[in-house]
Design a protein around this motif. Structure first.
Motif, mmCIF file in Angstrom:
data_model
loop_
_atom_site.group_PDB
_atom_site.id
_atom_site.type_symbol
_atom_site.label_atom_id
_atom_site.label_comp_id
_atom_site.label_asym_id
_atom_site.label_seq_id
_atom_site.Cartn_x
_atom_site.Cartn_y
_atom_site.Cartn_z
ATOM 1 N N GLY A 38 1.475 -3.593 -7.769
ATOM 2 C CA GLY A 38 2.693 -3.851 -7.022
ATOM 3 C C GLY A 38 3.786 -2.843 -7.275
ATOM 4 N N LYS A 39 3.610 -1.998 -8.276
ATOM 5 C CA LYS A 39 4.647 -1.028 -8.619
ATOM 6 C C LYS A 39 4.260 0.396 -8.240
ATOM 7 C CE LYS A 39 7.240 -4.141 -10.678
ATOM 8 N NZ LYS A 39 8.564 -4.489 -10.190
ATOM 9 N N ASP A 40 3.134 0.539 -7.602
ATOM 10 C CA ASP A 40 2.628 1.874 -7.279
ATOM 11 C C ASP A 40 3.567 2.545 -6.280
ATOM 12 O OD1 ASP A 40 -0.660 3.115 -6.296
ATOM 13 O OD2 ASP A 40 1.224 4.138 -6.719
ATOM 14 N N GLN A 41 4.144 3.659 -6.709
ATOM 15 C CA GLN A 41 5.115 4.343 -5.865
ATOM 16 C C GLN A 41 4.465 5.129 -4.730
ATOM 17 O OE1 GLN A 41 8.635 3.866 -6.319
ATOM 18 N NE2 GLN A 41 7.548 2.253 -7.405
ATOM 19 N N ASP A 42 3.127 5.172 -4.693
ATOM 20 C CA ASP A 42 2.431 5.837 -3.596
ATOM 21 C C ASP A 42 1.847 4.827 -2.620
ATOM 22 O OD1 ASP A 42 2.906 8.453 -4.407
ATOM 23 O OD2 ASP A 42 1.258 8.375 -5.842
ATOM 24 N N THR A 43 2.210 3.563 -2.776
ATOM 25 C CA THR A 43 1.657 2.507 -1.926
ATOM 26 C C THR A 43 2.793 1.767 -1.236
ATOM 27 O OG1 THR A 43 -0.195 2.236 -3.454
ATOM 28 C CG2 THR A 43 0.198 0.463 -1.890
ATOM 29 N N VAL A 44 2.774 1.798 0.076
ATOM 30 C CA VAL A 44 3.852 1.156 0.821
ATOM 31 C C VAL A 44 3.637 -0.353 0.922
ATOM 32 C CG1 VAL A 44 2.968 1.236 3.210
ATOM 33 C CG2 VAL A 44 5.392 1.621 2.777
ATOM 34 N N ALA A 45 2.375 -0.783 0.800
ATOM 35 C CA ALA A 45 2.083 -2.215 0.838
ATOM 36 C C ALA A 45 0.660 -2.454 0.357
ATOM 37 C CB ALA A 45 2.253 -2.774 2.243
ATOM 38 N N ILE A 46 0.389 -3.674 -0.105
ATOM 39 C CA ILE A 46 -0.957 -4.097 -0.467
ATOM 40 C C ILE A 46 -1.237 -5.384 0.302
ATOM 41 C CG2 ILE A 46 -2.515 -4.768 -2.327
ATOM 42 C CD1 ILE A 46 -0.697 -3.256 -4.255
ATOM 43 N N VAL A 47 -2.260 -5.350 1.153
ATOM 44 C CA VAL A 47 -2.600 -6.483 2.018
ATOM 45 C C VAL A 47 -3.973 -7.011 1.618
ATOM 46 C CG1 VAL A 47 -2.917 -7.263 4.393
ATOM 47 C CG2 VAL A 47 -1.268 -5.437 3.884
ATOM 48 N N ASN A 48 -3.977 -8.183 1.007
ATOM 49 C CA ASN A 48 -5.236 -8.775 0.524
ATOM 50 C C ASN A 48 -6.034 -7.780 -0.323
ATOM 51 O OD1 ASN A 48 -4.671 -11.188 1.801
ATOM 52 N ND2 ASN A 48 -5.847 -10.678 3.633
ATOM 53 N N THR A 50 -5.944 -4.509 -0.143
ATOM 54 C CA THR A 50 -6.097 -3.204 0.508
ATOM 55 C C THR A 50 -4.762 -2.472 0.498
ATOM 56 O OG1 THR A 50 -7.830 -4.046 1.963
ATOM 57 C CG2 THR A 50 -6.732 -2.009 2.641
ATOM 58 N N GLU A 51 -4.762 -1.259 -0.043
ATOM 59 C CA GLU A 51 -3.526 -0.490 -0.146
ATOM 60 C C GLU A 51 -3.258 0.292 1.139
ATOM 61 O OE1 GLU A 51 -3.625 1.988 -3.571
ATOM 62 O OE2 GLU A 51 -3.725 0.314 -4.996
ATOM 63 N N ILE A 52 -1.989 0.337 1.532
ATOM 64 C CA ILE A 52 -1.548 1.170 2.651
ATOM 65 C C ILE A 52 -0.783 2.343 2.053
ATOM 66 C CG2 ILE A 52 -0.119 1.291 4.723
ATOM 67 C CD1 ILE A 52 -0.637 -1.642 5.190
ATOM 68 N N SER A 53 -1.295 3.533 2.251
ATOM 69 C CA SER A 53 -0.743 4.736 1.633
ATOM 70 C C SER A 53 0.666 5.041 2.123
ATOM 71 C CB SER A 53 -1.657 5.928 1.939
ATOM 72 O OG SER A 53 -0.995 7.149 1.726
ATOM 73 N N ARG A 54 1.534 5.372 1.176
ATOM 74 C CA ARG A 54 2.913 5.735 1.525
ATOM 75 C C ARG A 54 2.947 6.989 2.381
ATOM 76 N NH1 ARG A 54 6.261 9.535 -0.358
ATOM 77 N NH2 ARG A 54 4.780 10.092 -1.984
ATOM 78 N N GLN A 55 2.186 8.012 1.988
ATOM 79 C CA GLN A 55 2.229 9.286 2.705
ATOM 80 C C GLN A 55 1.760 9.124 4.142
ATOM 81 O OE1 GLN A 55 0.095 12.450 0.799
ATOM 82 N NE2 GLN A 55 0.564 13.952 2.363
#
Length: 698
Positions: A38-48, A50-55
């Protein structure tokens, strides 16, 4: 030198100090931000999971904002991309769970439908040709941009095909049966006649029924899903505008007035607005807005010049005059009698190389000019041929079948060359006009309401606050900020003749603040962990300063008692009133109940389940449902309805006759499943475990 020698002697020591400092900095960053998902600065969201990449997300936001146009905000683009990515991620999970895939033939079929009308992929018979697609793909593999776009296209085609399969599966599971169609038929057509007594809740005054905070709190905890809220903050703020002072306005007025007459600067004479012979050049050199070449009728002129300019002569100057935050000088540069509208028609001849010409146009510019001249000659001999020639030769498909009719237009509505032709020539004139659309064989059909028109050149200078004013505004904002941090925000605002404006229930991803406009920096500050209720901060904004105070900060969870009170109190109050009414009722028959409560018996006929409205009482689904559960002559118990406590006696039950086929009602129920697409998405979103980190990046 002594200092340098000292540094050299202690080089290793200094390196160790710097290394330790860097290590401490990195460690501090890790401890602050955390290293969990939940603190990953390269992840805009985590859905179930699955990470959604910030870039990737940010790239999509930038592309979407460009596609939306210059007026689109980052928040709008971000929300569009978010919904798209969230939907894609949630549905992808469903595809994987069900084992859905797009086979080659399905992909080809979807592409065939998508590309069927694209001439690039049609053979000589105008049919879709898969070989042409393969040839195109082979030709672009060496072009990373085009090949990337093609890959995105294939991805979207597959996504659409998968979604169609999934939605059709869901829709198939929701298909209504004949038994359900029969039930719906009876809901709509079975009718009952009833006699009822209603004891309205309004019989008991609200102030006689108390609802405690503890009762509200308990109700909220028992109905959590209805009262969940995201993080919210409340703020109050004052806005101190960076506006020109009266001295700034006067100075600007003097500067603009100085443009009227000739002046001498460094022994050179600068020609003024009054004597210049190049009005357009003068405006473009001295104005904040470029020259506009158009004619104005009195009705077209803005205030305050509408009452003055029309009566002025060529060369006269009006101003300086203020319009909003600008000072203007207007000079009449031409006066004519012009029609306020002209009706015309044209035959458009395009040529190869024009941006507005399609690929089918192969004639040269010279050939186009020759054809236009020839048509003009024919029409000047016999104007009755215009319509037929327009239908045959014009390449303006919007009006060629109407004889090239362009209707009535006012001055300046057409491109300049065409506008000049139809306004400067007499009715009936036919000629050739060249524009960026091609060559026009144009005819002036009718000119209406000829009247005085003026062409004006206007110098527009924005009134800017002086450096002294800017410094004074900054000082005022800083003074208020300091005082508000020490004292009562509203009281300090009142003392300094400022207005404190409250803004409540701001969401973490909101962008707009009423009275301020889009400002993420204020909202982000309010949600920061370091910001506490009562904190005050000054923000630079377009046109001035906002000094904001955080007045409430609520975590994600259930509504507070004060927030939910307006919704929960009426529910609990109604329930308590129903209990009191029940306790006060004596007797078992409708007449007994009516007598004990001083209300009258009422009747209602042709009441249905599908439309549970009782005349004189309103919508009462619970009451109507209970009545349909009784036979003719039977009486219900006391029922707590929407508007009061009821007792109902069924007078008659009129069953609708059976039908041979209930297919139309089945179709009616199935039609309600058309919204399954959005409903499935909403259901998946509600069920999903979503960790949304967008507020960290936007």
């Amino acid at each position: 030198m002594a200092i340098l020698n000292s540094i050299r002697k202690r080089g290793i020591f200094l390196i160790l100090i710097i290394a330790l400092a860097l290590f401490a900095f990195i460690l501090s960053d890790i401890l602050t931000k955390g290293s969990g998902p939940g603190k990953d600065q390269d992840t805009v969201a985590i859905v179930n999971g699955t990470e959604i990449s910030r870039q990737d997300f940010m790239q999509q936001v930038e592309a979407t904002q460009r596609n939306l146009g210059p007026n689109a905000t980052t928040a709008q683009a971000m929300n569009m991309v978010w919904e798209r990515e969230l939907r894609s991620t949630l549905l992808a999970e469903q595809y994987e769970e069900l084992g859905l895939t797009v086979e080659k033939e399905q992909l080809n079929s979807a592409m065939r439908q998508s590309l069927a009308n694209n001439p690039q992929f049609q053979n000589e018979l105008g049919e879709y040709d898969e070989a042409l697609v393969q040839s195109y793909v082979s030709s672009i593999k060496g072009n990373p941009q085009l090949y990337g776009q093609w890959q995105d296209y294939i991805k979207n085609i597959k996504e659409a095909a998968l979604q169609n399969m999934y939605i059709n599966l869901v829709r198939g599971g929701l298909a209504s049966t004949l038994a359900e169609g029969k039930q719906q038929y009876h809901f709509e057509n079975d009718k009952i006649n009833i006699q009822y007594v209603q004891v309205p809740y309004t019989k008991i005054a609200d102030e006689d029924v108390s609802v405690s905070e503890e009762e509200i709190k308990q109700y909220i905890s028992e109905h959590k899903s209805e009262y969940e809220v995201d993080k919210q903050i409340d703020i109050q703020y004052v806005f101190i505008a960076e506006e020109p002072s009266s001295e700034d306005i006067q100075a600007a007025n003097d500067n603009v007035a100085a443009l009227i007459n000739d002046r001498v600067e460094l022994n050179d004479t600068i020609v003024g607005f009054k004597n210049t012979t190049d009005d357009e050049g003068f405006v473009n050199l001295n104005s904040d807005q470029s020259y506009t070449d158009r004619w104005y009728f009195e009705k077209d002129l803005p205030q305050p010049i509408a009452d003055t300019i029309p009566s002025m002569s060529k060369g006269d100057i009006y101003g300086p005059y203020q319009v909003g935050n600008s000072l203007n000088l207007s000079k009449v540069i031409a006066v004519e009698q012009l029609p306020d509208s002209v009706k015309s028609r044209h035959i458009l001849i395009r040529y190869q190389g024009l941006q507005t010409a399609s690929q089918d146009v192969t004639r040269s510019k010279e050939a186009a000019k020759k054809l236009a001249d020839s048509l003009s000659t024919v029409i000047n001999r016999d104007k009755s041929k215009f319509e037929a020639l327009a239908a045959q030769f014009s390449e303006d498909n919007s009006n060629k079948d109407d004889g090239g009719d362009l209707g009535y237009v006012g001055p300046g509505r057409m491109v300049p060359a065409f506008n000049d032709f139809i306004f400067d020539n007499n009715e009936g004139t036919v000629g050739v006009v060249e524009t960026n659309f091609g060559f026009h064989v144009a005819q002036v059909l009718e000119q209406k309401n000829r009247q005085r028109a003026v062409k004006i050149a206007t110098v527009i200078k924005q009134i800017e606050p002086s450096e002294s004013t800017i410094n004074n505004v900054f000082s005022k904002a800083t003074t208020f900020e300091v005082a508000a941090k020490k004292g009562d925000f509203e009281k300090v605002a009142e003392e300094q003749n400022l207005t404190a404006r409250p803004v409540n229930k701001i969401g973490e991803l909101d962008a707009n603040i009423p009275g301020v406009g889009s400002n993420r920096s204020i909202i982000t500050w309010g949600f920061e962990e370091e910001t506490s209720v009562g904190d005050v901060k000054r923000f630079n904004t377009p046109g001035g300063y906002v000094i904001a105070q955080l007045t409430r900060k609520s975590p994600k969870g259930l509504m507070s008692v004060s927030e939910a009170s307006s919704k929960v109190t009426p529910i609990l109050r109604k329930k308590k009133k129903a209990e009191k009414i029940r306790q006060s009722i004596s007797g078992s028959t409708l007449q007994d109940v009516a007598s004990s409560q001083s209300v009258t018996l009422q009747t209602a006929t042709a009441v249905t389940m599908a439309n549970p409205i009782i005349p004189g009482a309103g919508s009462e689904p619970k009451v109507v449902g209970a009545a349909f559960g009784e036979k003719a002559g039977e009486t219900t118990g006391l029922i707590d309805g929407e508007k009061g406590v009821y007792k109902v006696r069924v007078l008659a039950v009129n069953k609708a006759p059976e039908l041979d086929n209930y297919a139309s009602y089945v179709n009616q129920l199935n039609a309600a499943n058309n919204a399954v697409n959005s409903k499935v998405y909403q259901a998946l979103k509600k069920k999903a475990d979503i960790e949304d980190n967008r507020a960290k990046f936007y």
